[in-house]
Design a protein around this motif. Structure first.
Motif, short mmCIF file in Angstrom:
data_model
loop_
_atom_site.label_atom_id
_atom_site.label_comp_id
_atom_site.label_asym_id
_atom_site.label_seq_id
_atom_site.Cartn_x
_atom_site.Cartn_y
_atom_site.Cartn_z
N ARG A 131 0.84 -1.20 0.00
CA ARG A 131 0.00 0.00 0.00
C ARG A 131 0.87 1.25 0.00
O ARG A 131 0.60 2.21 -0.70
CB ARG A 131 -0.94 -0.02 1.22
N HIS A 132 1.92 1.24 0.78
CA HIS A 132 2.82 2.40 0.85
C HIS A 132 3.45 2.67 -0.53
O HIS A 132 3.48 3.81 -1.00
CB HIS A 132 3.89 2.18 1.91
N LEU A 133 3.98 1.62 -1.18
CA LEU A 133 4.58 1.82 -2.50
C LEU A 133 3.53 2.29 -3.50
O LEU A 133 3.78 3.21 -4.29
CB LEU A 133 5.24 0.53 -3.01
N TYR A 134 2.36 1.69 -3.46
CA TYR A 134 1.28 2.09 -4.37
C TYR A 134 0.96 3.58 -4.19
O TYR A 134 0.86 4.32 -5.18
CB TYR A 134 0.04 1.24 -4.13
N GLU A 135 0.79 4.01 -2.97
CA GLU A 135 0.45 5.41 -2.72
C GLU A 135 1.58 6.34 -3.15
O GLU A 135 1.34 7.40 -3.74
CB GLU A 135 0.10 5.61 -1.24
N THR A 136 2.82 5.95 -2.91
CA THR A 136 3.98 6.75 -3.33
C THR A 136 4.02 6.87 -4.85
O THR A 136 4.18 7.97 -5.39
CB THR A 136 5.29 6.11 -2.81
N LEU A 137 3.84 5.74 -5.54
CA LEU A 137 3.89 5.78 -7.00
C LEU A 137 2.69 6.51 -7.60
O LEU A 137 2.81 7.17 -8.63
CB LEU A 137 3.96 4.36 -7.57
N THR A 138 1.53 6.39 -6.96
CA THR A 138 0.34 7.09 -7.46
C THR A 138 0.59 8.59 -7.52
O THR A 138 0.16 9.27 -8.45
CB THR A 138 -0.88 6.77 -6.58
N ILE A 139 1.32 9.10 -6.54
CA ILE A 139 1.63 10.54 -6.49
C ILE A 139 2.73 10.91 -7.48
O ILE A 139 2.65 11.93 -8.16
CB ILE A 139 2.03 10.94 -5.06
N SER A 140 3.76 10.07 -7.58
CA SER A 140 4.97 10.45 -8.32
C SER A 140 5.07 9.90 -9.74
O SER A 140 5.90 10.38 -10.52
CB SER A 140 6.20 10.01 -7.53
N TRP A 141 4.27 8.92 -10.10
CA TRP A 141 4.45 8.24 -11.38
C TRP A 141 4.08 9.13 -12.56
O TRP A 141 3.02 9.76 -12.58
CB TRP A 141 3.61 6.96 -11.44
N ALA A 142 4.95 9.19 -13.54
CA ALA A 142 4.68 9.85 -14.82
C ALA A 142 4.61 8.75 -15.87
O ALA A 142 5.45 7.84 -15.89
CB ALA A 142 5.77 10.85 -15.15
N THR A 143 3.63 8.83 -16.75
CA THR A 143 3.44 7.80 -17.77
C THR A 143 4.75 7.52 -18.50
O THR A 143 5.44 8.43 -18.96
CB THR A 143 2.37 8.24 -18.78
N LEU A 144 5.08 6.25 -18.58
CA LEU A 144 6.26 5.80 -19.33
C LEU A 144 5.79 5.31 -20.69
O LEU A 144 4.91 4.45 -20.78
CB LEU A 144 6.96 4.67 -18.57
N ARG A 145 6.35 5.87 -21.74
CA ARG A 145 6.04 5.43 -23.11
C ARG A 145 7.11 4.45 -23.56
O ARG A 145 8.29 4.61 -23.23
CB ARG A 145 5.98 6.62 -24.04
N ALA A 146 6.67 3.44 -24.29
CA ALA A 146 7.59 2.37 -24.68
C ALA A 146 7.22 1.83 -26.05
O ALA A 146 6.17 2.17 -26.61
CB ALA A 146 7.53 1.24 -23.64
N VAL A 147 8.08 0.96 -26.55
CA VAL A 147 7.85 0.27 -27.81
C VAL A 147 8.13 -1.21 -27.58
O VAL A 147 9.13 -1.56 -26.96
CB VAL A 147 8.76 0.80 -28.94
N SER A 148 7.24 -2.04 -28.06
CA SER A 148 7.49 -3.47 -28.03
C SER A 148 8.08 -3.87 -29.38
O SER A 148 7.50 -3.58 -30.43
CB SER A 148 6.22 -4.27 -27.77
N GLU A 149 9.22 -4.51 -29.32
CA GLU A 149 9.95 -4.88 -30.54
C GLU A 149 9.62 -6.28 -31.02
O GLU A 149 10.06 -6.68 -32.09
CB GLU A 149 11.45 -4.76 -30.26
N GLY A 150 8.88 -7.04 -30.22
CA GLY A 150 8.55 -8.40 -30.62
C GLY A 150 8.03 -9.19 -29.44
O GLY A 150 7.58 -8.63 -28.44
#
Length: 174
Positions: A131-150
Protein backbone atom coordinates in the motif's frame (compact mmCIF):
# COMPACT_ATOMS: atom_id res chain seq x y z
CA UNK A 1 5.56 -42.97 -19.14
CA UNK A 2 6.09 -40.04 -21.53
CA UNK A 3 7.89 -37.11 -19.88
CA UNK A 4 5.87 -33.91 -19.73
CA UNK A 5 7.60 -30.79 -21.07
CA UNK A 6 7.57 -27.75 -18.77
CA UNK A 7 5.00 -25.10 -19.73
CA UNK A 8 5.82 -22.22 -22.04
CA UNK A 9 5.27 -18.49 -21.55
CA UNK A 10 5.03 -15.66 -24.07
CA UNK A 11 6.08 -12.12 -23.14
CA UNK A 12 6.67 -8.81 -24.89
CA UNK A 13 10.16 -7.78 -25.92
CA UNK A 14 10.38 -4.17 -24.75
CA UNK A 15 12.75 -1.52 -26.07
CA UNK A 16 15.97 -1.34 -24.03
CA UNK A 17 15.25 2.05 -22.40
CA UNK A 18 11.82 1.17 -21.00
CA UNK A 19 12.95 -2.34 -20.05
CA UNK A 20 15.85 -0.90 -18.04
CA UNK A 21 13.51 1.46 -16.16
CA UNK A 22 10.96 -1.26 -15.38
CA UNK A 23 13.58 -3.83 -14.48
CA UNK A 24 15.27 -1.31 -12.20
CA UNK A 25 11.97 -0.79 -10.37
CA UNK A 26 11.49 -4.54 -10.04
CA UNK A 27 15.00 -4.99 -8.67
CA UNK A 28 14.39 -2.13 -6.23
CA UNK A 29 10.99 -3.22 -4.89
CA UNK A 30 10.56 -6.96 -5.44
CA UNK A 31 11.84 -9.08 -2.53
CA UNK A 32 15.29 -10.17 -3.68
CA UNK A 33 14.98 -13.75 -2.41
CA UNK A 34 11.83 -14.23 -4.53
CA UNK A 35 12.84 -12.32 -7.65
CA UNK A 36 13.87 -14.95 -10.20
CA UNK A 37 12.82 -12.90 -13.23
CA UNK A 38 13.40 -9.63 -15.02
CA UNK A 39 10.57 -7.20 -15.64
CA UNK A 40 8.10 -8.56 -18.20
CA UNK A 41 4.65 -8.21 -19.73
CA UNK A 42 3.15 -11.67 -20.03
CA UNK A 43 0.73 -12.59 -22.81
CA UNK A 44 0.42 -16.31 -21.95
CA UNK A 45 1.43 -18.03 -18.71
CA UNK A 46 1.17 -21.77 -19.31
CA UNK A 47 1.15 -23.14 -22.85
CA UNK A 48 1.93 -26.85 -23.17
CA UNK A 49 5.64 -27.36 -23.78
CA UNK A 50 5.02 -30.32 -26.06
CA UNK A 51 3.57 -27.93 -28.65
CA UNK A 52 6.62 -25.63 -28.77
CA UNK A 53 7.17 -26.01 -32.54
CA UNK A 54 3.55 -25.12 -33.27
CA UNK A 55 3.74 -22.01 -31.07
CA UNK A 56 7.05 -20.93 -32.60
CA UNK A 57 5.65 -21.18 -36.14
CA UNK A 58 2.62 -19.09 -35.18
CA UNK A 59 4.72 -16.47 -33.41
CA UNK A 60 7.16 -16.22 -36.32
CA UNK A 61 4.38 -15.86 -38.86
CA UNK A 62 2.44 -13.28 -36.87
CA UNK A 63 5.44 -11.18 -35.85
CA UNK A 64 6.76 -10.83 -39.40
CA UNK A 65 3.42 -9.20 -40.30
CA UNK A 66 3.11 -7.00 -37.19
CA UNK A 67 4.76 -3.59 -36.79
CA UNK A 68 6.30 -2.64 -33.43
CA UNK A 69 3.65 -1.76 -30.84
CA UNK A 70 3.57 1.59 -29.07
CA UNK A 71 2.48 1.22 -25.49
CA UNK A 72 2.44 3.15 -22.26
CA UNK A 73 2.56 2.40 -18.57
CA UNK A 74 0.09 5.04 -17.34
CA UNK A 75 -0.41 4.21 -13.67
CA UNK A 76 0.27 1.79 -10.83
CA UNK A 77 -2.16 -0.94 -9.79
CA UNK A 78 -2.47 -2.18 -6.22
CA UNK A 79 -2.28 -5.98 -6.04
CA UNK A 80 -2.93 -6.46 -2.33
CA UNK A 81 0.53 -7.85 -1.59
CA UNK A 82 2.33 -5.98 -4.35
CA UNK A 83 2.23 -3.32 -7.03
CA UNK A 84 2.17 -3.47 -10.82
CA UNK A 85 2.26 -0.89 -13.58
CA UNK A 86 -0.66 -1.10 -15.97
CA UNK A 87 -0.09 -1.38 -19.71
CA UNK A 88 -2.14 0.60 -22.20
CA UNK A 89 -1.86 -0.79 -25.72
CA UNK A 90 -4.92 -1.63 -27.83
CA UNK A 91 -2.63 -3.26 -30.40
CA UNK A 92 -1.34 -5.68 -27.75
CA UNK A 93 -4.83 -6.73 -26.80
CA UNK A 94 -5.70 -7.32 -30.46
CA UNK A 95 -2.50 -9.33 -30.98
CA UNK A 96 -3.21 -11.46 -27.92
CA UNK A 97 -6.77 -12.15 -29.08
CA UNK A 98 -5.42 -13.35 -32.43
CA UNK A 99 -2.99 -15.70 -30.72
CA UNK A 100 -5.67 -16.94 -28.30
CA UNK A 101 -7.98 -17.72 -31.22
CA UNK A 102 -5.19 -19.65 -32.97
CA UNK A 103 -4.17 -21.53 -29.83
CA UNK A 104 -7.63 -22.05 -28.29
CA UNK A 105 -7.32 -25.79 -27.63
CA UNK A 106 -4.02 -25.34 -25.75
CA UNK A 107 -4.89 -22.34 -23.58
CA UNK A 108 -5.31 -23.11 -19.89
CA UNK A 109 -7.69 -21.50 -17.39
CA UNK A 110 -5.33 -18.73 -16.22
CA UNK A 111 -4.96 -17.48 -19.79
CA UNK A 112 -8.70 -17.63 -20.48
CA UNK A 113 -9.40 -14.93 -17.91
CA UNK A 114 -9.80 -11.29 -18.92
CA UNK A 115 -6.43 -9.98 -20.08
CA UNK A 116 -5.06 -7.16 -17.94
CA UNK A 117 -1.50 -6.49 -19.12
CA UNK A 118 0.92 -5.19 -16.52
CA UNK A 119 4.47 -5.34 -15.19
CA UNK A 120 4.71 -6.50 -11.60
CA UNK A 121 7.36 -4.49 -9.79
CA UNK A 122 6.57 -5.74 -6.29
CA UNK A 123 4.89 -8.90 -5.02
CA UNK A 124 4.71 -11.16 -1.98
CA UNK A 125 5.23 -8.37 0.56
CA UNK A 126 3.16 -7.28 3.54
CA UNK A 127 -0.05 -5.52 2.45
CA UNK A 128 0.97 -2.34 4.28
CA UNK A 129 4.30 -2.25 2.41
CA UNK A 130 2.51 -2.72 -0.88
CA UNK A 131 0.00 0.00 0.00
CA UNK A 132 2.82 2.40 0.85
CA UNK A 133 4.58 1.82 -2.50
CA UNK A 134 1.28 2.09 -4.37
CA UNK A 135 0.45 5.41 -2.72
CA UNK A 136 3.98 6.75 -3.33
CA UNK A 137 3.89 5.78 -7.00
CA UNK A 138 0.34 7.09 -7.46
CA UNK A 139 1.63 10.54 -6.49
CA UNK A 140 4.97 10.45 -8.32
CA UNK A 141 4.45 8.24 -11.38
CA UNK A 142 4.68 9.85 -14.82
CA UNK A 143 3.44 7.80 -17.77
CA UNK A 144 6.26 5.80 -19.33
CA UNK A 145 6.04 5.43 -23.11
CA UNK A 146 7.59 2.37 -24.68
CA UNK A 147 7.85 0.27 -27.81
CA UNK A 148 7.49 -3.47 -28.03
CA UNK A 149 9.95 -4.88 -30.54
CA UNK A 150 8.55 -8.40 -30.62
CA UNK A 151 7.63 -11.42 -28.53
CA UNK A 152 9.75 -13.73 -26.39
CA UNK A 153 9.18 -17.43 -25.71
CA UNK A 154 10.22 -18.91 -22.36
CA UNK A 155 10.05 -22.23 -20.59
CA UNK A 156 8.93 -22.33 -16.95
CA UNK A 157 11.55 -24.03 -14.77
CA UNK A 158 9.76 -24.16 -11.42
CA UNK A 159 10.55 -20.53 -10.54
CA UNK A 160 13.09 -19.16 -13.00
CA UNK A 161 12.32 -19.12 -16.69
CA UNK A 162 14.60 -20.36 -19.45
CA UNK A 163 14.80 -18.19 -22.56
CA UNK A 164 13.96 -20.13 -25.72
CA UNK A 165 13.46 -17.75 -28.64
CA UNK A 166 12.59 -14.24 -29.80
CA UNK A 167 10.30 -13.18 -32.62
CA UNK A 168 10.82 -9.62 -33.83
CA UNK A 169 8.07 -7.47 -35.26
CA UNK A 170 8.53 -6.34 -38.85
CA UNK A 171 10.74 -3.34 -39.43
CA UNK A 172 9.51 -0.39 -41.49
CA UNK A 173 10.68 -0.34 -45.07
CA UNK A 174 13.37 2.30 -45.56
Amino acid sequence: MVPVSPPLLVTLKLDRHSFDILDGLRKQYFPQRRNFLNAHVTLFHALPGGEQNRFERTLQDLCTKTPPLSLSFPKPRFLGRGVALEVDCPGLEHLRKRLAAEWGPWIRAQDKQAYQPHVTIQNKVKPEDARHLYETLTISWATLRAVSEGLLLWQYMGGPWEYLNEFLFKKDQE
